[in-house]
Design a protein around this motif. Structure first.
Motif, PDB file in Angstrom:
ATOM      1  N   ARG A  53     -16.225  -9.210  -7.830  1.00 37.46           N
ATOM      2  CA  ARG A  53     -16.804  -8.350  -8.870  1.00 37.46           C
ATOM      3  C   ARG A  53     -16.005  -7.069  -8.984  1.00 37.46           C
ATOM      4  N   VAL A  54     -15.817  -6.619 -10.195  1.00 39.46           N
ATOM      5  CA  VAL A  54     -15.099  -5.369 -10.374  1.00 39.46           C
ATOM      6  C   VAL A  54     -16.073  -4.321 -10.888  1.00 39.46           C
ATOM      7  N   ALA A  55     -16.189  -3.245 -10.158  1.00 40.66           N
ATOM      8  CA  ALA A  55     -17.077  -2.159 -10.575  1.00 40.66           C
ATOM      9  C   ALA A  55     -16.253  -0.908 -10.812  1.00 40.66           C
ATOM     10  N   CYS A  56     -15.839  -0.215  -9.744  1.00 41.14           N
ATOM     11  CA  CYS A  56     -15.182   1.079  -9.931  1.00 41.14           C
ATOM     12  C   CYS A  56     -13.703   0.970 -10.289  1.00 41.14           C
ATOM     13  N   SER A  57     -13.057  -0.131  -9.926  1.00 45.41           N
ATOM     14  CA  SER A  57     -11.601  -0.294 -10.122  1.00 45.41           C
ATOM     15  C   SER A  57     -10.788   0.801  -9.448  1.00 45.41           C
ATOM     16  N   ALA A  65     -10.931   1.426  -5.768  1.00 48.07           N
ATOM     17  CA  ALA A  65     -10.970   1.315  -4.305  1.00 48.07           C
ATOM     18  C   ALA A  65     -12.058   2.189  -3.683  1.00 48.07           C
ATOM     19  N   VAL A  66     -13.138   2.407  -4.417  1.00 46.58           N
ATOM     20  CA  VAL A  66     -14.215   3.237  -3.874  1.00 46.58           C
ATOM     21  C   VAL A  66     -15.432   2.405  -3.484  1.00 46.58           C
ATOM     22  N   CYS A  67     -15.845   1.472  -4.321  1.00 44.63           N
ATOM     23  CA  CYS A  67     -17.173   0.870  -4.136  1.00 44.63           C
ATOM     24  C   CYS A  67     -17.162  -0.407  -3.302  1.00 44.63           C
ATOM     25  N   GLY A  68     -16.049  -1.102  -3.259  1.00 47.59           N
ATOM     26  CA  GLY A  68     -15.964  -2.308  -2.440  1.00 47.59           C
ATOM     27  C   GLY A  68     -16.590  -3.557  -3.039  1.00 47.59           C
ATOM     28  N   ALA A  69     -17.042  -3.503  -4.285  1.00 46.54           N
ATOM     29  CA  ALA A  69     -17.622  -4.706  -4.901  1.00 46.54           C
ATOM     30  C   ALA A  69     -16.602  -5.840  -4.949  1.00 46.54           C
ATOM     31  N   CYS A  70     -15.324  -5.470  -4.995  1.00 43.82           N
ATOM     32  CA  CYS A  70     -14.242  -6.445  -5.155  1.00 43.82           C
ATOM     33  C   CYS A  70     -13.644  -6.859  -3.813  1.00 43.82           C
ATOM     34  N   ALA A  96      -9.799  -3.891  -0.848  1.00 46.03           N
ATOM     35  CA  ALA A  96     -10.308  -3.710  -2.210  1.00 46.03           C
ATOM     36  C   ALA A  96      -9.320  -4.369  -3.155  1.00 46.03           C
ATOM     37  N   CYS A 140      -9.265  -4.679  -6.244  1.00 48.12           N
ATOM     38  CA  CYS A 140      -8.984  -3.980  -7.500  1.00 48.12           C
ATOM     39  C   CYS A 140      -7.798  -3.046  -7.336  1.00 48.12           C
TER      40      CYS A 140
HETATM   41  S1  FES Z   1     -14.103  -2.451  -7.780  1.00 46.60           S
HETATM   42 FE1  FES Z   1     -14.757  -0.806  -6.568  1.00 46.60          FE
HETATM   43  S2  FES Z   1     -13.458  -0.992  -4.871  1.00 46.60           S
HETATM   44 FE2  FES Z   1     -12.694  -2.454  -6.203  1.00 46.60          FE
END
Ligand code: FES
Ligand code: FES
Lengths: 758, 155
Positions: free
Chosen positions: B39-43, B45-50, B60, B62
C-alpha cells in the motif's frame, strides 16, 4: 448467539493477505491519471491561467481550468453553502486551492504538464486566523454571497447565513432566562483555544471516474455514497439514476471523506477526455483538502457557592478555513453541545464559522464535540477549584441523571454519567505524590446524526444463505462484522453465513452516510427491522405449510423448530416454490421522528459519552510531563462485538491524546502551513502510548439500537485533552487553556505561577 | 532513462520487471507484479504502509528504486500464509481500515526474525517506524507478543 461475541473481523482474510480492494486498486481499461495544480498563494486574484502549452504536452488528454468548465454546470459544492469551486475562477483562497487539473496517460506526464500551466496572481491581503479574519480592516473573502440555505430548527435554536463579514454561518441556541445570572453567587468568564489537526487517514483521497455516454460511474474513497451521488447530480445536472457510486474498502477517514473531494474534478476530466480518469492525491495533499476546526471558545458560567451550575453563555468561533464545507453543521453541534452533560437553568450559545485563508475545515471525529468538551470540562474543573470544591463533587452535583432531558424538547441522556466517571476513577491507580496529579473529564455529544434516515435489505436464499444490503461503508470501524452479527442473532444463524453486498448506489438501499457514529444505532435499527421482517416471512411461510400458528415456531440454523421437531427449510421451500428455490426478502427503515419541539428538529438518537481519567507527572525544570496512566471508557449500551468496541475506543482515545500532547497543524500569518507533510506533522506512534493505557467498554444497557446498543468511535476522543489539562493543574497548580499542552506552555505557566505567588 | 530488466525474487518466485530502473519499488511492484498488498500512503518513507522485506530486512518500498532490488529476495504480505502473525492480528483485531496492515505484518515479521522474544517495550519501539491511524497500537503490540509466543512454542 452472535451478540456480545468478539468474532474476528469479516474482512480479515482480505485485509491480512493484502488482497482487500480499495479505490486505489481500481483500474479501468484506457484509464488516464490526473493531477492537480494548486495555488501557491493563500489569497490572490487569478489574473491569468494559461494552459495552452499543457494541452499539447505528451500524453495529455484533458486539461481543466476555469475556461474548460462546460456551460450549464453548477461547478460549486458544499453542504449548506455552495461556495467551493471545482477549479478556482476569479480568485484563490488558500495555499493549495485547486487552479487546474490535467489527465494524461501517466501520472508523470500529468505532473509534467501541470508545470507548463502559467498562472499570474495578484496577491490579496491574507487572513490566516480567526482574529485576522474578524479584524475591522480585514478583507472580505467572499465579496458576493454564495448560494446557501439555513435548515429548519426547532425550539430555541436558530441559524443565519453571513451574519457579519467573513462569517459564513452562525448557530444560536437559547434556553431559559438570562436574568438568572443576577442570582448567581459567582460568574466566571474564561477563554479556551482549540488546536487543529489533520485526519491523517492513511489511504489518500482517490477517485476513479468514468463519465461517458451521459452516465457517471465512479469508484471513490468516500464515506457517504448517496449524498455524493446527489451532489454530483446537482453539479453535473444529471439524474441520480445516471450516476453510480461504488465504494470499496476505505482506508480510514475520521470524517474527512465526506461530500466532494476528488470526485468532481475526476468526473469532469473524464467527460473532457472521453476516457476513465483516476485522480489520486498524495497524502500531503490531504492537509490542503480538509481539516479539523481550530476554535476560540469563551464561556461565561454562573454558579452558586455550593457548586450548583446555573447558567452558561458561550461564544465560539470556529476557523472554517477557505470554504464552508461542513462548518455550519459543526457549528450547530459545537454550539448545541457546549453546555455539556449538566443541568442548567439558562443556556445561551452562539457559534460562528469564520472564513480564513487556510485549508477548508470540515467533519472530524468528534464533530464540534471535541472543541466543546475541551472548553467545558476544563472550565468545570477550574470553577470547582476556585470554589474550593472537589472536581468530582462538582460534577456529581450537576451531572444529568439517567433519562433526564438534555434540553427542553430533547431526549433524555441514556448513560449513567456518574457511573462512568466512577468506573474510570476506580480503574486508575493513583497515589498522590509531589508533581503528580490526577484529572478527569466527561466527553459529551449527541450521536447518530440529526434526523438521519437509513434503509437496509436482507435476503435469504433457499439454503439459508443471507445477503445484507446496507450502505454503511467499511472504513475500518468493523461495520461488515458487527452489523451482520445483528442479522445473525435475529435469524438464528451464524454471522459467517451473512454476506454483505458491495456498495453500489444502483442496488444498495439508501443511506445518509457513514458518519456520526451511526452504524449501529441508526443503520443497525434499519437492519434489525429488515432481518425481523424476513424472519417473520419465513415463519409465516412455514406456519402456512405446516398448518400451525407462526407463534409456535422458531428459526434456528435455517431449520424450523416446533417443540422437539426440527424441520429443514430448504426442502419445504422447494416443495412450494419449485426446485429452483426462492429468496425471502425484506427492507427495513429507520429514521428518528421529526419533532419541532426538539431544538435540532428531531430528538437525538442516543448520547455518545466518553469518560477519561489521566495521571501526569511533571518535571518542573523542563516543563516536560508524562501521562503515566490514561483510562478511557465509552458506553456501548450493549457491545455487539466487544473487540470492535475496544478498537473504536482505543483509536479514538489516542487521537485525543495526540491532540492533547503534540499533534497540531501550524500555520504562519501568511497562511502557509508549516508542517503540512507526513514527515513534519507528528502523529502518535506505538512508542508514544501512555505507560499504562486502558479503555473500558461499559454496557449500561440503555441504548436505542438493537439489543440496547449505542454507537462508539468518537466519544472516547472527547474528554482526553481536558482530563490531562485538569491533571496538570492537580499536579502543579497550572492551568493551560490552549492545545496542545506542550512543555513550553507548561514551563511558561509554571513561571507565571511562580511570579504570581512570589 | 531507458528501461532495463531488473531480476529478483518476489515472494519466493523469480520475477523480472522491465521498466525505468529509477521507478519507485512500491509502484513497480503494484503496477508490474500485481502486488496489491503493498500500500502506498505517504510516499515519503514515513508511514511504512509500503513496507516489504528486502533480503529479510524491512524497507519502505516507496522510497527505494527498482534497481536496488536487483538480485534480492523481496517479500510482501502476500508471502504470509496462515502465519502466526496473521492469526494473532485476526484474534486481537489488530487492524481496522487495513491500509497499514500489510506493512505492519512485514515489519513485525522482521522483528521476530531478529528478536524472537521481544519485550513489550522493544515491540513498541520497533513498530514505531510505521504509522497506524486507526487502532491506537495496543492491539497490534498484543498481537505481536502473542505471535512471538506462538512461534517460540515447540511445534
Ligand atoms: S508509503 Fe509511507 S513509507 Fe512508503
Ligand atoms: S488499520 Fe487503519 S491505519 Fe492501521
Amino acid at each position: 448467539m452472535s451478540i456480545g461475541l468478539s468474532l474476528p473481523r469479516a474482512d480479515g482474510a482480505e485485509k491480512l493477505s493484502g488482497r482487500a480492494t480499495y479505490t486505489a486498486d481500481i483500474a479501468l481499461p484506457g484509464m488516464l491519471h490526473a493531477k492537480l495544480l494548486r495555488s501557491s498563494h493563500a489569497h490572490a486574484r487569478l489574473l491569468r491561467v494559461d494552459a495552452g502549452r499543457a494541452r499539447t504536452a505528451p500524453g495529455v488528454h484533458a486539461v481543466l481550468t476555469r475556461d474548460d468548465v462546460p456551460e450549464g454546470l453548477m461547478p460549486v459544492y458544499g453542504y449548506f453553502i455552495k461556495d467551493q469551486p471545482i477549479v478556482a475562477t476569479d480568485r484563490v483562497r488558500h495555499v493549495g486551492d485547486i487552479i487546474a487539473a490535467v489527465a494524461a496517460e501517466t501520472e508523470a506526464q500529468a505532473v509534467a504538464a501541470l508545470a507548463l500551466i502559467e498562472v499570474e496572481y495578484e496577491a490579496l491581503p491574507v487572513v490566516a486566523s480567526i482574529e485576522a479574519a474578524l479584524a475591522e480592516d480585514a478583507p472580505e473573502l467572499f465579496p458576493q454571497a454564495p448560494i446557501g440555505f439555513v435548515p429548519a430548527y426547532g425550539e430555541g435554536a436558530r441559524g443565519a447565513l453571513r451574519p457579519a463579514k467573513n462569517i459564513c454561518f452562525e448557530f444560536g441556541y437559547r434556553m431559559g432566562d438570562a436574568a438568572v445570572f443576577d442570582r448567581c453567587d459567582h460568574v466566571f468568564e474564561d477563554e479556551f483555544r482549540f488546536s487543529r489537526m489533520w485526519h491523517f487517514h492513511l489511504e489518500p483521497f482517490v477517485s476513479v471516474a468514468d463519465a461517458r455516454d451521459g452516465r457517471i460511474e465512479i469508484w471513490s474513497s468516500n464515506q457517504n455514497p448517496f449524498p455524493l451521488r446527489k451532489e454530483l447530480s446537482r453539479i453535473f445536472r444529471m439524474p441520480e439514476n445516471a450516476i453510480t457510486v461504488r465504494v470499496p474498502y476505505v482506508g480510514g477517514g475520521f470524517g474527512s471523506k465526506n461530500n466532494c473531494k476528488t470526485e468532481p474534478a475526476a468526473v469532469l476530466l473524464s467527460m473532457l477526455a472521453g476516457r476513465p480518469v483516476r485522480l489520486a492525491l498524495t497524502l500531503a495533499e490531504g492537509f490542503l483538502t480538509n481539516t479539523q476546526h481550530a476554535a476560540i471558545l469563551r464561556l461565561r458560567t454562573g454558579v452558586m457557592s455550593d457548586g450548583r451550575l446555573v447558567a452558561r453563555q458561550s461564544h465560539i468561533e470556529l476557523d472554517a478555513g477557505a470554504y464552508s464545507d461542513a462548518s455550519p453543521l459543526v457549528a450547530e453541534k459545537a454550539g448545541y453541545r457546549i453546555p455539556g452533560p449538566y443541568a442548567w437553568e439558562h443556556v445561551e450559545s452562539l457559534c460562528r464559522c469564520v472564513m480564513t485563508n487556510t485549508a477548508p475545515a470540515g467533519p472530524f471525529r468528534g464533530f464540534g464535540g471535541t472543541q466543546a468538551t475541551w472548553a467545558s470540562e476544563s472550565q468545570i474543573d477550574m470553577i470547582a477549584r476556585r470554589l474550593g470544591i472537589s472536581p468530582l463533587a462538582m460534577r456529581q452535583k450537576n451531572l444529568l441523571k439517567l433519562h433526564q432531558a438534555y434540553m427542553p424538547g430533547e431526549s433524555g441522556v441514556d448513560s449513567d454519567m456518574e457511573d462512568g466517571l466512577q468506573t474510570v476513577l476506580a480503574a486508575i491507580h493513583h497515589t498522590p505524590a509531589p508533581d503528580r496529579g490526577l484529572g478527569f473529564a466527561v466527553g459529551f455529544k449527541d450521536g447518530g446524526g440529526v434526523n438521519k434516515p437509513a434503509q437496509a435489505r436482507v435476503k435469504v436464499s433457499t439454503n439459508g444463505d443471507v445477503f445484507l444490503g446496507c450502505g454503511t461503508v467499511e472504513i475500518g470501524q468493523g461495520a461488515r462484522t458487527a452489523i451482520p452479527q445483528i442479522v445473525a442473532e435475529i435469524l438464528g444463524t451464524s454471522a459467517t453465513r451473512i454476506r454483505v453486498a458491495p456498495i453500489d448506489t444502483d442496488h444498495t438501499p439508501f443511506d445518509q452516510g457513514t458518519n456520526a457514529s451511526s452504524g449501529i444505532a441508526v443503520m443497525g435499527q434499519a437492519v434489525a427491522r429488515a432481518a425481523t421482517a424476513v424472519r417473520d416471512q419465513v415463519l409465516g411461510f412455514a406456519a402456512a405449510q405446516m398448518g400451525t400458528p407462526p407463534e409456535t415456531l422458531r428459526l434456528e440454523d435455517w431449520h424450523i423448530i416446533r417443540g422437539n421437531e426440527r424441520l429443514p427449510l430448504g426442502p419445504m421451500i422447494m416443495r412450494y416454490y419449485g426446485g429452483t428455490g426462492f429468496e425471502f426478502t425484506a427492507d427495513g427503515f429507520f429514521k428518528p421522528d421529526s419533532d419541532h419541539h426538539a431544538p435540532l428538529e428531531a430528538q437525538c438518537v442516543y448520547w455518545e459519552i466518553g469518560w477519561a481519567a489521566a495521571e501526569v507527572e511533571v518535571d518542573r525544570g523542563t516543563g516536560q510531563f508524562t501521562v503515566t496512566q490514561l483510562v478511557v471508557a465509552g458506553d456501548a449500551g450493549r457491545a455487539i462485538n466487544p473487540m470492535l468496541c475496544r478498537g473504536q475506543d482505543e483509536g479514538s482515545a489516542i487521537m485525543g491524546y495526540a491532540q492533547a500532547m503534540f499533534e497540531t497543524m501550524r500555520y504562519d500569518a501568511a497562511g502557509e502551513l508549516l508542517n503540512g507533510d507526513p514527515l513534519h506533522y507528528r502523529v502518535p506512534l506505538a512508542e508514544d502510548l501512555p505507560a499504562r493505557f486502558t479503555t473500558l467498554t461499559l454496557e449500561q444497557g440503555h441504548g436505542p439500537g438493537p439489543f440496547g446498543s449505542k454507537g462508539l468511535g468518537e466519544g472516547a476522543m472527547l474528554p482526553v485533552a481536558a482530563a490531562i489539562a485538569n491533571a496538570l493543574e492537580d499536579a502543579v497548580g497550572i492551568r493551560i487553556t490552549e492545545l496542545p499542552l506542550t512543555p513550553e506552555r507548561v514551563l511558561r505557566a509554571l513561571d507565571n505561577l511562580e511570579k504570581a505567588t512570589a | 532513462m531507458p528501461p532495463e530488466t531488473i531480476r529478483f525474487t518476489l515472494d519466493g518466485r523469480a520475477a523480472a520487471i522491465t521498466a525505468e530502473p529509477t521507478e519507485p519499488l512500491a509502484h513497480a511492484l503494484r503496477e508490474h507484479c500485481g502486488a496489491q498488498g503493498v500500500r502506498v500512503a505517504c510516499s515519503r518513507a514515513v508511514c511504512g504502509a509500503c513496507t516489504v522485506l528486502v533480503d529479510g530486512l524491512p524497507a519502505a518500498s516507496c522510497a527505494m528504486f527498482l534497481w536496488q532490488v536487483e538480485g534480492c529476495a523481496v517479500e510482501t504480505v502476500a508471502r504470509l500464509k496462515a502465519h502466526p502473525l496473521q492469526e494473532a492480528f485476526a484474534r486481537h483485531g489488530a487492524f481496522q481500515c487495513g491500509y497499514c496492515t500489510g506493512g505492519f505484518l512485514m515489519l513485525a515479521k522482521a522483528l521476530l526474525a531478529e528478536n524472537p522474544s521481544p519485550s513489550r517495550a522493544e515491540i513498541a519501539e520497533y513498530l514505531s517506524s510505521n504509522i497506524c491511524r486507526c487502532t491506537g497500537y495496543s492491539v497490534i503490540i498484543e498481537a505481536v507478543e502473542e505471535a512471538a509466543a506462538a512461534m517460540r512454542a515447540p511445534a
